[in-house]
Design an enzyme around this catalytic site. Sequence first.
Site, PDB file in Angstrom:
ATOM      1  N   ASP A  99       0.763  -1.510  -0.156  1.00 11.05           N
ATOM      2  CA  ASP A  99      -0.167   0.311  -0.132  1.00 11.05           C
ATOM      3  C   ASP A  99       0.694   0.839  -0.006  1.00 11.05           C
ATOM      4  O   ASP A  99       1.696   1.645   1.050  1.00 11.05           O
ATOM      5  CB  ASP A  99      -0.908  -0.118   1.223  1.00 11.05           C
ATOM      6  CG  ASP A  99      -1.337  -1.215   1.357  1.00 11.05           C
ATOM      7  OD1 ASP A  99      -2.531  -1.605  -0.066  1.00 11.05           O
ATOM      8  OD2 ASP A  99      -2.665  -1.870   2.364  1.00 11.05           O
ATOM      9  N   ASP A 121     -13.978  -2.955  -1.618  1.00 13.21           N
ATOM     10  CA  ASP A 121     -13.077  -3.146  -0.369  1.00 13.21           C
ATOM     11  C   ASP A 121     -14.727  -3.036   0.296  1.00 13.21           C
ATOM     12  O   ASP A 121     -15.892  -2.573   0.531  1.00 13.21           O
ATOM     13  CB  ASP A 121     -12.987  -1.346   0.398  1.00 13.21           C
ATOM     14  CG  ASP A 121     -11.901  -1.737  -0.337  1.00 13.21           C
ATOM     15  OD1 ASP A 121     -11.023  -2.758  -0.543  1.00 13.21           O
ATOM     16  OD2 ASP A 121     -10.819  -0.615  -0.278  1.00 13.21           O
TER      17      ASP A 121
END
EC number: 4.3.2.10
Length: 256
Positions: free
Chosen positions: A11, A130
């Site tokens: 990330d 998500d």
Amino acid sequence: MVALRLIPCLDVAHGRVVKGVNFVNLRDSGDPVELACRYSDEGADELVFLDIRASVENRNTLVDLVSRTAKSVKIPFTVGGGIDSVASINDLLRAGADKVSLNSSAVRNPDLVSKSSREFGNQCIVIAIDAKRKINKTDEWEVYVKGGRENTGIDVLSWAKKVEELGAGEILLTSMDGDGTQNGYDLHLTKSVANIVNLPVIASGGAGCLEDIYDVFIEGRASAALLASLLHDRKLSLREIKTFLLDKKLPIRPCE
């Protein structure tokens, strides 16, 4: 039997690898190129590189960083974050990415999924979902976008089926409730999605120990496990994980 995969996730925000808990309280975890090389050398099956600020700040993923990272590793590599056009996908694939991950842009413009799948092949198109459990619901989840900041109100299972119909080649499924907690994957979520699509499902969010990874393959029916905090914090190594899973007779590619 198709080998199960272990995939470190990088990330990235502002050019650095970061990791938080439940998508917030980000902390620095290192240089993305250095970490990519380390995980590639240690036996990762693939890598995922997500610019987690791109969708929020409405800018494209840095092609230069993708290029430098891709040139440094010998394993398949997925990149995502702020990708909102066929042209952007083309740029990233040309820069060295093997696959691209679409999230917010796929929800906003589902035609992008079908167009990019036709243009580049569905093996290049990963849809990132998500997911967050609905309050007081045990088997209902909603899709979030904009780096987990915006609730779309879309049902996760319906969306997973929809992106399969649109031409996605793979689903990257993140449990926002489990993200960064190291309390285990959401097995119910992962299995629910894996059971309704005929696509590989990459489970993400919550790996904290060897048993968590084993469970997400066996109980969650995941095709791959995404790993971040567990590796960045050096709690476990890829070799330790693979040795454990091989001892359990799972189809895993051994470390060299």
